[in-house]
Design a protein around this motif. Sequence first.
Motif, short mmCIF file in Angstrom:
data_model
loop_
_atom_site.label_atom_id
_atom_site.label_comp_id
_atom_site.label_asym_id
_atom_site.label_seq_id
_atom_site.Cartn_x
_atom_site.Cartn_y
_atom_site.Cartn_z
N ALA A 622 0.82 -1.02 -0.01
CA ALA A 622 0.06 0.11 0.06
C ALA A 622 0.80 1.32 0.17
O ALA A 622 1.58 1.40 0.92
N ALA A 623 0.79 2.11 -1.05
CA ALA A 623 1.62 3.09 -1.19
C ALA A 623 1.02 4.40 -1.84
O ALA A 623 -0.22 4.33 -2.21
N GLU A 624 1.23 5.49 -1.20
CA GLU A 624 0.76 6.60 -1.23
C GLU A 624 1.45 8.02 -1.37
O GLU A 624 2.39 8.20 -0.75
N ALA A 625 1.26 8.81 -2.38
CA ALA A 625 1.83 10.16 -2.64
C ALA A 625 0.91 11.18 -3.05
O ALA A 625 0.24 11.18 -3.67
N ILE A 626 0.89 12.46 -2.14
CA ILE A 626 0.23 13.40 -2.41
C ILE A 626 1.02 14.72 -2.36
O ILE A 626 1.72 15.12 -1.50
N GLY A 627 0.74 15.78 -3.35
CA GLY A 627 1.12 16.92 -3.29
C GLY A 627 -0.03 17.88 -2.72
O GLY A 627 -0.97 17.81 -3.20
N PHE A 628 0.25 19.03 -2.04
CA PHE A 628 -0.63 19.79 -1.73
C PHE A 628 -0.14 21.36 -1.41
O PHE A 628 0.95 21.55 -1.60
N LEU A 629 -1.11 22.17 -1.69
CA LEU A 629 -0.86 23.86 -1.77
C LEU A 629 -1.85 24.34 -0.78
O LEU A 629 -3.10 24.29 -1.19
N THR A 630 -1.51 25.07 -0.01
CA THR A 630 -2.42 25.72 0.70
C THR A 630 -2.24 27.53 0.68
O THR A 630 -1.08 27.87 1.03
N SER A 631 -3.04 28.07 0.03
CA SER A 631 -2.75 29.63 -0.26
C SER A 631 -3.64 30.38 0.66
O SER A 631 -4.93 30.56 0.52
N TYR A 632 -2.84 30.73 1.54
CA TYR A 632 -3.69 31.88 2.58
C TYR A 632 -3.86 33.31 1.98
O TYR A 632 -2.78 33.86 1.43
N SER A 633 -5.02 33.73 2.14
CA SER A 633 -5.42 35.04 1.86
C SER A 633 -5.24 35.91 3.28
O SER A 633 -5.00 37.04 3.56
N ASN A 634 -5.36 35.13 4.29
CA ASN A 634 -5.19 35.92 5.68
C ASN A 634 -4.79 34.57 6.80
O ASN A 634 -5.73 33.76 6.79
N ILE A 635 -3.79 34.74 7.38
CA ILE A 635 -3.35 33.83 8.56
C ILE A 635 -3.44 34.40 9.75
O ILE A 635 -3.04 35.62 9.92
N LEU A 636 -3.88 33.55 10.79
CA LEU A 636 -4.15 34.51 12.21
C LEU A 636 -3.15 33.94 13.19
O LEU A 636 -2.56 32.64 13.11
N GLY A 637 -2.73 34.82 14.09
CA GLY A 637 -1.99 34.32 15.49
C GLY A 637 -2.78 34.92 16.50
O GLY A 637 -3.39 35.87 16.35
N GLU A 638 -2.60 33.98 17.61
CA GLU A 638 -3.40 34.56 18.85
C GLU A 638 -2.41 34.66 19.93
O GLU A 638 -1.64 33.78 20.20
N ALA A 639 -2.38 35.83 20.73
CA ALA A 639 -1.53 36.01 22.11
C ALA A 639 -2.19 35.26 23.03
O ALA A 639 -3.19 35.50 23.75
N THR A 640 -1.35 34.19 23.47
CA THR A 640 -1.74 33.07 24.62
C THR A 640 -0.46 33.22 25.39
O THR A 640 0.70 33.38 25.18
N LEU A 641 -0.68 32.74 26.72
CA LEU A 641 0.26 32.47 27.74
C LEU A 641 1.16 31.31 26.86
O LEU A 641 2.39 31.22 27.22
N ALA A 642 0.83 30.47 26.54
CA ALA A 642 1.44 29.51 25.85
C ALA A 642 2.36 29.53 24.80
O ALA A 642 3.35 28.92 24.40
N THR A 643 2.28 30.61 24.08
CA THR A 643 2.95 31.13 23.16
C THR A 643 4.08 32.21 23.54
O THR A 643 4.93 32.94 22.86
N GLY A 644 3.96 32.39 24.84
CA GLY A 644 4.89 33.29 25.61
C GLY A 644 4.30 34.62 25.66
O GLY A 644 4.90 35.71 26.02
#
Length: 818
Positions: A622-644
């Motif tokens: 059983a073999a598998e190969a995939i190409g993928f592309l994610t094109s963001y128009s907006n990516i988000l970040g969030e200020a949390t304690l876990a990110t410092g």
Amino acid sequence: MELRRIIPFAAYSAALLLAPPVFAQSGSASVGGVARSQDDGSALWGATVEVVGTSTVALSDEAGRYRLRGITPGTISLRFTRIGYTTLTRTVTLGADEAAVVDAQLGEAPLRVDPIRVLLKRTRMVGDPLDVNEAPGSVHVLVAEDLDSPAFVFDNVHDFLRQVPGVNIREEDGFGLRPNIGLRGTGSERSSKITLMEDGVLMAPAPYAAPSAYYFPVAGRMEALEVRKGSSQVRYGPRTIGGALNLVSASIPDRLTWFVEGSGGEYGSLQGHARAGASGARFGWLLEAYSLDTGGFKELPNEASTGFDVDDYMGKVRVNSDRLGDSYQELELKLGYTTEDSDETYLGLTDEDFGSNPLARYAASGSDLMEADHSQIQLRHFWTRGNVDVTTTAYRNDFSRNWYKLGKVLGTKISSVVGTPEDHTSALDILKGADSDPDALTVRANNREYFGQGLQSALGLTVGTHELELGARFHQDEEDRFQWEDGFQMLDGSMSLTSAGEHGTQSNRVSSATAVAAFLQDEISLGSWTITPGVRFEHIEFTRLDYAGDDPARTSPTRTRVNRVDAWIPGVGFSYRMSALRVFGGVHRGFGPPGPGADEATRAESSVNYELGGRWRRSGLAAEAIGFLTSYSNILGEATLATGGDGSGQAFNGGSARVAGIEASLDYDLLWAAPGVTRVPLRLAYTYTRESFLSGFDSDYGPWGTVAVGDRMPYVPRHQLSGSIGYDRKSWRLSISMNASGAMRTQAGSGPIPVGQGTDAFVVFNTSGQVQLGQLGTLFAGLQNVTNQIHAVARRPAGLRPGLPRSFMVGFRVEGVR
């Protein structure tokens, strides 16, 4: 929590009691073989093989292989059954000590679709694991055989998911207590950028308002993990950019089935796991208990515990009609309860101290403690007649936790102290145990309560070549923060409370969400082609109420934020079958809600996602190969304690970005064509990811900071590889596995990773073995990180943190089927 001590004791006691009669059974016979589909010769996973008239039963594995041991010599009848297939009976005569081989080919049931197979399609992302090859998109299923490996000594979900390409992992505590999982380059922080489910129901603490997975289902009690990416995930939301992860709890068995397992190992670790269930014609039940307790591998100066204690309980009851009737329906109630006490901290080490002793913990983290409780209830009704079926689930999850942990020393955040120790020498000395003034150490009680509840329903309708599914969900969730800070003094290396804070003075706010979602998907079969168009709609209303620190009664909010989001999420996938090769691909819109911390300028996370790949299934390969592309128009970040960050929950627009990559996997039994039941399974999984920001900006989000066009994203390795090889004989099994990852940035940037802004590349080897002691049970052992490679896995929230060092566990399992 004495269950962790009772279960291992019960397992060993049962083994001792059963030993005399079992060892007396010398001369018993065994039988094994392979179950295959009569249609195309493919292996049948999950087929039941039983010796008629006895309690000797086995299930076929992913390669279709099964084994039955301890059989009385003579002529026996073997019965082969599987959902969706006809029943087959074979007769064989066995001599004393004989190991016979009996293969079987089962034909598909010609008259009607088994209702249970329909139910699986509605409650799981894949349905029957045999349908993986038919999926018009990237999908992987880890079944019980993958999850039961003794090599993963602490049942860390990170270790399980490294077997799947396209999954990004960031370790934090070495045990996976609070997993950081991303898919195809999405942020991995607290698994907040993926859709997380258990049995098809949203399972994050507050999936819309506060999705960070401070609660995560106990992976050690699951019977399967499903990972789905690509266009077909429009069925699952709200987050559709990277993909969805569904943890599948144990199913109610068709017959009385039970096991008891106990193990112990390094760091004073004890694990216990027990499960029992049965079904009659109209009723079924299941009870399960799981416990894991360890002293931890990190070292405090006072030698106190740095480990945890997790106890998990789950029960199911079902009433149902006649499965062979013209129509079928069932009602299933599921209840669950989990508790956790862990001596975990956000405080890591400076580079210099990590180099001296990477397993050390500073004295000032000695009071850090997470206490958490989670309860869940699900009531599911399923009805089907002919070509129509309806599945409806009502659910409620409640989670409360208080993570009492060090936040500041001498008024400076601990992330700044360990990040630039040359600027904070006095504060660092106090972290290490030097005497201080009263209130020099600030410990925050991160006290929060969550709930999530809703009603979801899916209608399935098959008309000619169309298999339609229409689903809807009404959901509400909430996060309630009522936090405070206490002051401590360090004296003689120990912390003592010097001032107690007023409750609600640090963070006093309530964030909530109400969401209505619906989807429509049509699976169209056109000869060798399968086309799957679909669309999802999300309507979300966020509310955040901030209260003053001196208003514990919450008489009036000081600020109210209301944010409404509507999103249409279309997608289409296809697959084309060419003998053993299946080509598939798709395109869909990715969406991620901004959350209640968004202001007027914050936009939803949005992307367009593409994939194209192929699967090959033939002759044990059983073999598998995939190409993928994610094109963001907006990516988000969030200020949390876990990110410092400051824990404000403020969301930051990151603008356009791109993630592209290749996923490849291979599974092969090197002895596939050989007679008998000996196996040499080989498994490989590889991921290549290339990601970059296409916009430049400044942000207060720690992992990004000041970003230039072309900068790479944090915590996304360029290369990942996992593999394993085993040797599986009649009564024993050995395996060796490997996980490898390239270094990761901890801060967005370009070029070589600067000193102090990255994690280590690593290659970790694991090994395990198990031996079947007749009907007495199974003895197993696992050794993780064989070479004891010590490597830095993260720099956030506050300083360098090590991966799990060499660890072992040995245990015993007793089980039965009647």
